[in-house]
Scaffold this motif. Structure first.
Motif, PDB file in Angstrom:
ATOM      1  N   ASP A 253       5.854 -29.705  38.514  1.00 58.94           N
ATOM      2  CA  ASP A 253       4.837 -28.658  38.559  1.00 58.94           C
ATOM      3  C   ASP A 253       3.543 -29.185  39.173  1.00 58.94           C
ATOM      4  O   ASP A 253       2.875 -28.481  39.947  1.00 58.94           O
ATOM      5  CB  ASP A 253       4.556 -28.132  37.150  1.00 58.94           C
ATOM      6  CG  ASP A 253       5.700 -27.282  36.608  1.00 58.94           C
ATOM      7  OD1 ASP A 253       6.556 -26.872  37.411  1.00 58.94           O
ATOM      8  OD2 ASP A 253       5.736 -27.051  35.381  1.00 58.94           O
ATOM      9  N   LEU A 254       3.191 -30.414  38.830  1.00 57.63           N
ATOM     10  CA  LEU A 254       1.988 -31.038  39.376  1.00 57.63           C
ATOM     11  C   LEU A 254       2.091 -31.140  40.903  1.00 57.63           C
ATOM     12  O   LEU A 254       1.157 -30.773  41.631  1.00 57.63           O
ATOM     13  CB  LEU A 254       1.795 -32.424  38.764  1.00 57.63           C
ATOM     14  CG  LEU A 254       0.660 -33.282  39.332  1.00 57.63           C
ATOM     15  CD1 LEU A 254      -0.699 -32.682  38.989  1.00 57.63           C
ATOM     16  CD2 LEU A 254       0.756 -34.720  38.802  1.00 57.63           C
ATOM     17  N   ALA A 255       3.223 -31.645  41.376  1.00 59.36           N
ATOM     18  CA  ALA A 255       3.415 -31.791  42.820  1.00 59.36           C
ATOM     19  C   ALA A 255       3.420 -30.431  43.515  1.00 59.36           C
ATOM     20  O   ALA A 255       2.848 -30.273  44.603  1.00 59.36           O
ATOM     21  CB  ALA A 255       4.718 -32.533  43.101  1.00 59.36           C
ATOM     22  N   GLY A 256       4.052 -29.444  42.886  1.00 53.56           N
ATOM     23  CA  GLY A 256       4.095 -28.123  43.493  1.00 53.56           C
ATOM     24  C   GLY A 256       2.728 -27.468  43.560  1.00 53.56           C
ATOM     25  O   GLY A 256       2.405 -26.796  44.538  1.00 53.56           O
ATOM     26  N   LEU A 257       1.917 -27.647  42.530  1.00 53.19           N
ATOM     27  CA  LEU A 257       0.583 -27.060  42.514  1.00 53.19           C
ATOM     28  C   LEU A 257      -0.325 -27.684  43.569  1.00 53.19           C
ATOM     29  O   LEU A 257      -0.998 -26.980  44.324  1.00 53.19           O
ATOM     30  CB  LEU A 257      -0.051 -27.250  41.129  1.00 53.19           C
ATOM     31  CG  LEU A 257      -1.524 -26.849  41.022  1.00 53.19           C
ATOM     32  CD1 LEU A 257      -1.654 -25.336  40.932  1.00 53.19           C
ATOM     33  CD2 LEU A 257      -2.189 -27.517  39.824  1.00 53.19           C
TER      34      LEU A 257
END
Length: 338
Positions: A253-257
């Motif tokens: 989720d961090l990478a996607g955000l």
């Protein structure tokens, strides 16, 4: 190129030599090639222009140098096939010579290259095993950045394990100190090499120190964070051991955000059911294979995030769907780990 910890420690090294245009990458590489300890290396040179000037300069000092050229533009902009072909060509040349394996391969990138896409390409290369290390150069005469160059330079510096301050013979002692400060603002996790003696500086850049070898099990240790207005440093901490699957989901989720605004992720996390903490180490949105490491109970747990143009509220938003037991606490930190 992804291996277990023991395999990585014994495998040859792949050095990604990066840095902004004109920051001294080619000079540093040529200095290294003049040393006897460079005998068992191969070189890949990437020149973004149509005339491969850097390749000609590098090869001029060592006629026996195994070298291949990437001349079809900046390597980080390609799908990776050109880089894979260059590595294959270099290994084929080495086999034909009968000289045995390379101890190290050095890829000198274009000054326009972003490390993240290159790392993703290297991680897809499965025909040889290497330990990966990133070195970035920083011009002591021009260490600052502007809004145009900031995205590339910040990505290069935050990805580095070692930052080599160059052109020290052209500046004052105060200028050198200022350049070191800039390097640490961008990346407190990196070793900053600013030795005045040119060959000693080169040796330090290409020979990992004992301190660097121990860094795999360390956190950032109380280093003052950057005061750059576009660079944010955050610490994610979990209240207890976190389930591995939840940790993986949160990192995704961090990478996607953040996307390409995510520059560096590193830290130790306690995972449920396992005595040893796990080392999380990412450059951009590319993460190394997780490693279980030995660390004293007193060693801090948490993940440091260095990101460009990201604020705390935006980071906190990704944790909303997680239960309180596995939701990390996120904060801006003026002291941080690596």
């Amino acid at each position: 190129m992804r291996t277990g910890l023991q395999s990585r420690l014994s495998a040859p090294e792949f050095v990604l030599l990066t840095g902004s245009l004109g920051s001294g990458k080619t000079t540093l590489l040529c200095d290294y090639l003049s040393l006897p300890e460079s005998a068992d290396i191969g070189v890949i040179v990437n020149e973004a222009g149509e005339i491969n000037v850097d390749g000609a300069v590098v090869s001029s000092g060592r006629r026996d140098l195994p070298m291949t050229l990437l001349g079809n533009g900046c390597v980080c902009c390609s799908c990776g096939d050109d880089l894979h072909a260059a590595i294959d060509e270099l290994l084929a040349l080495r086999r034909q010579s009968g000289a045995g394996e390379f101890r190290r391969i050095v890829l000198e990138t274009s000054g326009l290259a972003m490390p993240g896409p290159i790392l993703r390409s290297l991680m897809r290369y499965n025909r040889a095993e290497y330990r990966l290390r990133i070195i970035s150069t920083l011009d002591a005469a021009n260490p600052e950045t502007d809004d145009v160059t900031f995205p590339i330079r910040s990505a290069q510096l935050t990805a580095a394990r070692s930052i080599v301050v160059t052109k020290l013979d052209r500046v004052s002692v105060d200028d050198i100190a200022s350049a070191e400060s800039v390097a640490r603002q961008f990346n407190p996790a990196a070793g900053v090499i600013a030795t005045v003696d040119r060959l000693a500086r080169t040796r330090a850049a290409f020979a990992p120190t004992e301190l660097e070898a121990r860094a795999i099990a360390s956190q950032f240790h109380a280093i003052v964070a950057t005061d750059h207005s576009r660079l944010g440093v955050f610490l994610a901490e979990w209240p207890a051991a976190v389930p591995w699957r939840d940790l993986c989901d949160w990192l995704e989720d961090l990478a996607g955000l953040c996307g390409d605004r995510l520059l560096r992720v590193k830290g130790l996390v306690s995972v449920g059911g396992v005595a040893r903490p796990i080392l999380i180490d990412g450059v951009g949105t590319t993460f190394a294979e997780p490693s279980w490491v030995e660390a004293a109970p007193s060693t801090g747990r948490g993940i440091v995030i260095i990101a460009r143009d990201v604020d705390l509220d935006e980071l906190t938003s990704i944790s909303g769907g997680y239960s309180a037991e596995v939701r990390p606490t996120l904060k801006i930190t003026s002291k941080r780990a690596a």
